[in-house]
Structure formats: structure tokens, C-alpha cells
Design a protein around this motif. Structure first.
Motif, PDB file in Angstrom:
ATOM      1  N   ARG A 147       0.823  -1.214   0.000  1.00  0.00           N
ATOM      2  CA  ARG A 147       0.000   0.000   0.000  1.00  0.00           C
ATOM      3  C   ARG A 147       0.853   1.258   0.000  1.00  0.00           C
ATOM      4  N   CYS A 148       1.887   1.298   0.827  1.00  0.00           N
ATOM      5  CA  CYS A 148       2.735   2.487   0.883  1.00  0.00           C
ATOM      6  C   CYS A 148       4.083   2.140   1.490  1.00  0.00           C
ATOM      7  N   VAL A 149       5.000   3.069   1.332  1.00  0.00           N
ATOM      8  CA  VAL A 149       6.349   2.964   1.898  1.00  0.00           C
ATOM      9  C   VAL A 149       6.562   4.183   2.789  1.00  0.00           C
ATOM     10  N   ARG A 150       7.139   3.963   3.974  1.00  0.00           N
ATOM     11  CA  ARG A 150       7.396   5.069   4.899  1.00  0.00           C
ATOM     12  C   ARG A 150       8.878   5.111   5.272  1.00  0.00           C
ATOM     13  N   VAL A 151       9.364   6.321   5.484  1.00  0.00           N
ATOM     14  CA  VAL A 151      10.725   6.536   5.963  1.00  0.00           C
ATOM     15  C   VAL A 151      10.634   7.392   7.218  1.00  0.00           C
TER      16      VAL A 151
ATOM     17  N   TRP B 209       7.989  10.650  19.792  1.00  0.00           N
ATOM     18  CA  TRP B 209       9.033  10.796  18.787  1.00  0.00           C
ATOM     19  C   TRP B 209       9.362  12.284  18.610  1.00  0.00           C
ATOM     20  N   PRO B 210       9.992  12.918  19.607  1.00  0.00           N
ATOM     21  CA  PRO B 210      10.270  14.352  19.510  1.00  0.00           C
ATOM     22  C   PRO B 210      11.207  14.670  18.346  1.00  0.00           C
ATOM     23  N   GLY B 211      10.753  15.572  17.487  1.00  0.00           N
ATOM     24  CA  GLY B 211      11.583  16.007  16.361  1.00  0.00           C
ATOM     25  C   GLY B 211      11.614  15.069  15.179  1.00  0.00           C
ATOM     26  N   GLU B 212      10.848  13.977  15.232  1.00  0.00           N
ATOM     27  CA  GLU B 212      10.895  13.006  14.131  1.00  0.00           C
ATOM     28  C   GLU B 212      10.280  13.584  12.854  1.00  0.00           C
ATOM     29  N   ARG B 213      10.853  13.190  11.716  1.00  0.00           N
ATOM     30  CA  ARG B 213      10.255  13.467  10.409  1.00  0.00           C
ATOM     31  C   ARG B 213       9.844  12.136   9.797  1.00  0.00           C
ATOM     32  N   GLN B 214       8.601  12.055   9.317  1.00  0.00           N
ATOM     33  CA  GLN B 214       8.111  10.825   8.721  1.00  0.00           C
ATOM     34  C   GLN B 214       7.605  11.104   7.309  1.00  0.00           C
TER      35      GLN B 214
ATOM     36  N   ASP C 149       3.159  16.397   9.092  1.00  0.00           N
ATOM     37  CA  ASP C 149       3.271  17.632   9.865  1.00  0.00           C
ATOM     38  C   ASP C 149       2.901  17.309  11.309  1.00  0.00           C
ATOM     39  N   ALA C 150       3.896  16.888  12.100  1.00  0.00           N
ATOM     40  CA  ALA C 150       3.647  16.421  13.465  1.00  0.00           C
ATOM     41  C   ALA C 150       4.241  17.399  14.472  1.00  0.00           C
TER      42      ALA C 150
END
Length: 345
Positions: A186-190, A210-215, A227-228
């Protein structure tokens, strides 16, 4: 605390005469506090020989007081129930392992901690054992994402599912071979997680923060950044996740091959590195990742070129992640971390 300022071990004891453990003006009385802290199951005569003692931890103190008037004497009816349920659970696990191992493989598993992390304080910076570092020129093998014990939450497990990663100038290059069932993906996440003192702690891992994480989320229709909130604590109820077009990401999804070039954040703590994980989500709600038993691997950003995965989940390492929920050698389930105190209620 009740309206008179008396302190109790839990809310159920409020108003029950003789069970307060201190007062708001004087604090908790250590002698009363120790009565609870010292009630470990191995030191309690009624619990020390029970085969289910580590399942319930001795039971609810308030329930013990209601039935027996003593926090050290658990409710025997509840004890019988816990032992019966434990026996059923053992039977179920054995049945699945012998007759339906693929179901047991797909069950969620906890994160694991190294021996060093198990003895560390909650505010200690978390660093996993898994590493992504430049591979020798002669080593060209891709990292297997599929296979026995590699998929969680579903039964789809394509043959040949693998990832190849490379560190490029200012970015990360990811090539995925979706294997024999590309339409099942369905999808790929990094996921990119800053590391270092104060950036990501053992408490953050235990609390699933997950402070400061980019997904990054990629589908056949495009790529988006999540946008977390960057802080550790989020307002409840949590707002719906917002996604922004990832205009800075190069994505090619053709047939059974996905190619990504993902920009990496500037070095925050060069020595700590950057946490990286690549996840694949399936249409049946299952998923897999580079690291299943740790939230990410530490990316070595000192060199460029092809990357290899080393650590507990390296498929070529003895004792690597096996089937049936077994933790890789060198890791212990996070539930046994000294920083976590189980709620026996």
C-alpha cells in the motif's frame, strides 16, 4: 490525596481508615511506602511458588485488603483465575507454534533493549544496537525485508521483498524491490529521528513519543511529509495528522520497484548520528521494516555509498530475529526495563 491532605497508594484507598501513607504537609512516610515497594513476588510466601507470579505481580493491593484485610495476602479467587488464564495462554501459544506459525509470526512484538540500556535511567539518551554504515565495495547484497518472522499485523509476505540503501551527498537513496506481490504493497514510509543527549531518551521510547521526528509517506500517487508536533507532549484528543507535499523528495514507483531520494536534516549531533527506518505497509494492514525490534538503526553519516545493516537484526548474524516473536540475541523486551514499573491493578 483526599480533601484532608492524606496521601494514599492509589485512589481506591481514599477514605479507608488506616491506609494512608503520608500527608501533603509532611510528604510520604518512607516506612509506609516500603510496605508496598518491598512486596516483590519472590519474597512473598503466598506468591513465591506460583507459576503465574510474574504475570500478575502479586495482584491488586486494594482487592487484597477488601478480601483479606492485608496487602500481602492476595485474593485467592483472583489467583485461581490468573493461573487458569495463564495456562490457556501457554496452550494457545504452543498450538499456534505447531499448527499455525504464520499467525504467531504476525503478532506485534515489543521493542528490545541492550543490557546497557536495561540498567540506564529514563532520561538517558537512547541508542539502538542496529547500525547502517558504508558497505565494502564487494558487498552488494540487498537487505531482506520479507521472510519468516519479518511481517507484523498481517499474513501477506511477498517473496523477494528487499531494500537497498545508499548514503548520498545530503540525502539518503532507497531502492525497494517489492518482490512477488507488488500490488499487495500500500505504501512505503521513511522515519528520521534526531539522536543525542536530550533529543531521544529511553523514556521517549517507552512512552512512544518521537520528539523532532520526520516521517515520509509514499504511495503510487506521490510523497508527503507528516506535519507532526515537535514536542514530547501532545494535546488530547490528538488532532488528525496533517500531511504536506514532499516536493523535496524524488520518487519513482514503477511496477515492483520503488526508488526514493530523501533529503536528510543537517547534523544535530554528529557523534550520535541519525535514526533511520524504512517501513513497508501492506493492503491487509500488515507491515515490515528494516528494524522490527528497535525503532530505527543509527545511520553513519561519515561516508558515502552503499549501506549495510549490522546489529541484532542482521539476517546473516547468528541469533538474528527469528520466528514466533523471539527477540534477537542481545536484546531484551522493553517491558523488563528497570525504568518501567508495572501497574499490577
Amino acid at each position: 490525596m483526599d480533601t484532608n491532605g492524606n496521601l494514599y497508594p492509589c485512589a481506591h484507598f481514599i477514605g479507608k481508615s488506616g491506609w494512608h501513607i503520608g500527608h501533603a504537609t509532611t510528604g510520604v512516610e518512607d516506612s509506609e511506602r516500603r510496605k508496598y515497594l518491598d512486596l516483590v513476588v519472590d519474597d512473598r510466601d503466598v506468591c513465591s511458588s506460583c507459576p503465574s507470579r510474574y504475570v500478575c505481580g502479586g495482584g491488586c493491593y486494594y482487592q487484597a485488603v477488601l478480601v483479606n484485610g492485608d496487602i500481602a495476602k492476595p485474593d485467592e479467587v483472583k489467583c485461581d483465575l490468573i493461573r487458569f488464564i495463564t495456562d490457556l495462554a501457554v496452550r494457545l501459544v504452543v498450538t499456534l507454534r505447531e499448527q499455525h506459525p504464520e499467525v504467531l509470526d504476525a503478532l506485534p512484538s515489543p521493542y528490545g533493549l541492550t543490557d546497557e540500556a536495561l540498567a540506564a535511567a529514563p532520561e538517558t539518551a537512547y541508542l539502538p544496537a542496529a547500525r547502517l554504515h558504508p558497505a565494502p565495495a564487494e558487498e552488494q547484497a540487498a537487505i531482506a525485508l520479507g521472510g519468516p518472522g519479518r511481517v507484523r499485523g498481517g499474513l501477506v509476505n511477498p517473496d523477494g521483498l528487499s531494500a537497498s540503501l545508499a548514503s548520498a551527498d545530503g540525502g539518503l537513496e532507497v531502492r525497494l524491490d517489492l518482490g512477488s506481490q507488488p500490488d499487495a504493497v500500500r505504501c512505503v514510509r521513511v522515519r528520521l529521528q534526531p539522536l543525542g543527549p536530550g533529543a531521544f531518551t529511553l523514556h521517549d521510547l517507552a512512552a512512544q513519543q518521537w520528539p523532532g521526528e520526520r516521517q515520509l509517506r509514499c504511495t503510487r500517487d506521490g510523497a508527503w511529509w507528516l506535519d507532526a508536533p515537535a514536542g514530547r507532549f501532545r494535546r488530547i484528543p490528538r488532532p488528525a495528522p496533517g500531511w504536506e507535499d514532499a516536493v523535496d523528495v524524488d520518487l519513482s514507483w514503477a511496477g515492483a520497484e520503488v526508488r526514493l531520494r530523501v533529503p536528510l536534516p543537517a547534523d544535530g549531533d554528529a557523534e550520535a548520528g541519525l535514526g533511520v527506518n524504512v517501513l513497508v505497509d501492506f493492503e491487509d494492514s500488515g507491515w515490515t521494516a528494516l528494524t522490527l525490534h528497535e525503532p530505527f538503526a543509527v545511520l553513519d553519516r561519515t561516508g558515502l555509498g552503499r549501506l549495510r545493516l549490522s546489529g541484532p537484526e542482521d539476517a546473516g548474524r547468528p541469533g538474528a530475529a527469528g520466528v514466533n516473536g523471539r527477540m534477537p540475541a542481545g536484546l531484551t523486551p522493553i517491558g523488563r526495563w528497570a525504568g518501567l514499573q508495572g501497574n499490577t491493578c
